[in-house]
Design a protein around this motif. Structure first.
Motif, PDB file in Angstrom:
ATOM      1  N   ARG A 191       0.829  -1.212   0.000  1.00  0.00           N
ATOM      2  CA  ARG A 191       0.000   0.000   0.000  1.00  0.00           C
ATOM      3  C   ARG A 191       0.857   1.253   0.000  1.00  0.00           C
ATOM      4  N   THR A 240      -7.858  -2.547   0.497  1.00  0.00           N
ATOM      5  CA  THR A 240      -7.839  -3.925  -0.019  1.00  0.00           C
ATOM      6  C   THR A 240      -6.757  -4.117  -1.080  1.00  0.00           C
ATOM      7  N   MET A 243      -4.769  -7.434  -1.665  1.00  0.00           N
ATOM      8  CA  MET A 243      -5.505  -8.526  -2.303  1.00  0.00           C
ATOM      9  C   MET A 243      -5.314  -8.528  -3.819  1.00  0.00           C
TER      10      MET A 243
END
Length: 312
Positions: A191, A240, A243
């Motif tokens: 991230r 997310t 993922m």
């Protein structure tokens, strides 16, 4: 400047090999860059090296194929690369040899000091490779490196894409039945790396018209690729993001190769008819074999070996 132009089949083949190398080598180079962050204990570092080892040999096949296509089908491009980017190529080769030496020789001597020295070579060589590829992309886009902000920002962006690809690779490959701390650290890093890469991408695009950036031969393709890159990074930077990072990181690191191949106006000279038939008849059967072999290798080595191996 054309709004939209279709690259030649030869350019598409070269782009395929370059993109294949970036996507595959981005995993092992990027994870090597992040080794000090994701692997703190000796066992964690061993698992990182065991994850890298099966991939670095297979990814280099794609680079060898790309160099062969460039030499055979784009002799003028080969001359441009060597003439204008030879300092970058020398540094890239040095980083390549340093990283590979660390991987090959790490398990040859079973002492902590030796393994630490080889781990340092892997990390330093990986960073050198990522920076060199960033400079090479910037140089190909602009026709040669110049003292301006664009090459610096472009290099930072490519380095971030390598690190992001490595973090996504580590998040998947370092999962183990007893200890998955390294995988968790790598997953969280996707991230922050995606956000930093997105900022670097935006800065690079904004700086291009004012600081010696490229004038793309196909503006429509350049804009489309920039949007794809920004979208992939934005998706990865969300809550997310880990993922999707396995796929978005691969898509993101493919963009620089596609951008160079489709918009940089690289010099090319046509092959004589007989030579072209010979070259294509030799190359076309090889591509499916390389693709299937890579899929087979990925499935066979989806998790790193638990015990000692040749490399770790």
């Amino acid at each position: 400047m054309d709004l939209l132009s279709v690259p030649s089949p030869s350019a598409l083949l070269l782009a395929l090999f370059v993109v294949g190398y970036l996507v595959l080598a981005g995993a092992d180079v990027g994870l090597g860059m992040l080794m000090p962050h994701v692997a703190r204990s000796p066992e964690q570092r061993r698992r990182v090296v065991a994850s890298i080892a099966p991939y670095f040999l297979a990814s280099e096949v794609w680079l060898v194929a790309a160099v062969g296509v460039m030499a055979g089908m784009f002799p003028e491009l080969e001359h441009l690369v060597v003439a204008r980017l030879w300092p970058v190529l020398v540094v890239l080769l040095a980083g390549w040899l340093l990283r590979d030496a660390g991987l090959w020789f790490r398990a040859r001597v079973d002492t902590p000091r030796w393994r630490g020295l080889c781990d340092t070579a892997i990390v330093a060589g990986s960073w050198t490779l990522a920076v060199s590829w960033g400079l090479a992309v910037a140089g190909l886009l602009t026709g040669g490196l110049s003292p301006s902000p664009f090459p610096v920002l472009c290099t930072i962006t490519v380095v971030c894409l390598f690190a992001l690809r490595g973090a996504a690779f580590g998040a998947e490959r370092l999962v183990g039945p007893f200890e998955a701390e390294s995988a968790d650290v790598a997953a969280r890093a996707t991230r922050s790396l995606a956000r930093f890469a997105l900022g670097a991408t935006i800065a690079t695009v904004l700086a291009a018209p004012w600081s010696g950036g490229p004038s793309p031969t196909s503006l429509g393709v350049a804009v489309t690729l920039a949007v794809v890159l920004a979208a992939a990074l934005a998706l990865t930077s969300g809550l997310t993001g880990p993922m999707f990072s396995r796929h978005t990181s691969a898509l993101a690191i493919a963009v620089p190769g596609l951008l160079v191949a489709s918009t940089a106006g690289l010099p090319a000279s046509g092959l004589p008819g007989t030579t072209a038939v010979f070259v294509w008849s030799m190359l076309l059967p090889v591509v499916p074999v390389m693709l299937l072999g890579q899929v087979w290798l990925y499935r066979m080595t989806r998790r790193p070996a638990k015990g000692a191996t040749f490399f770790a």
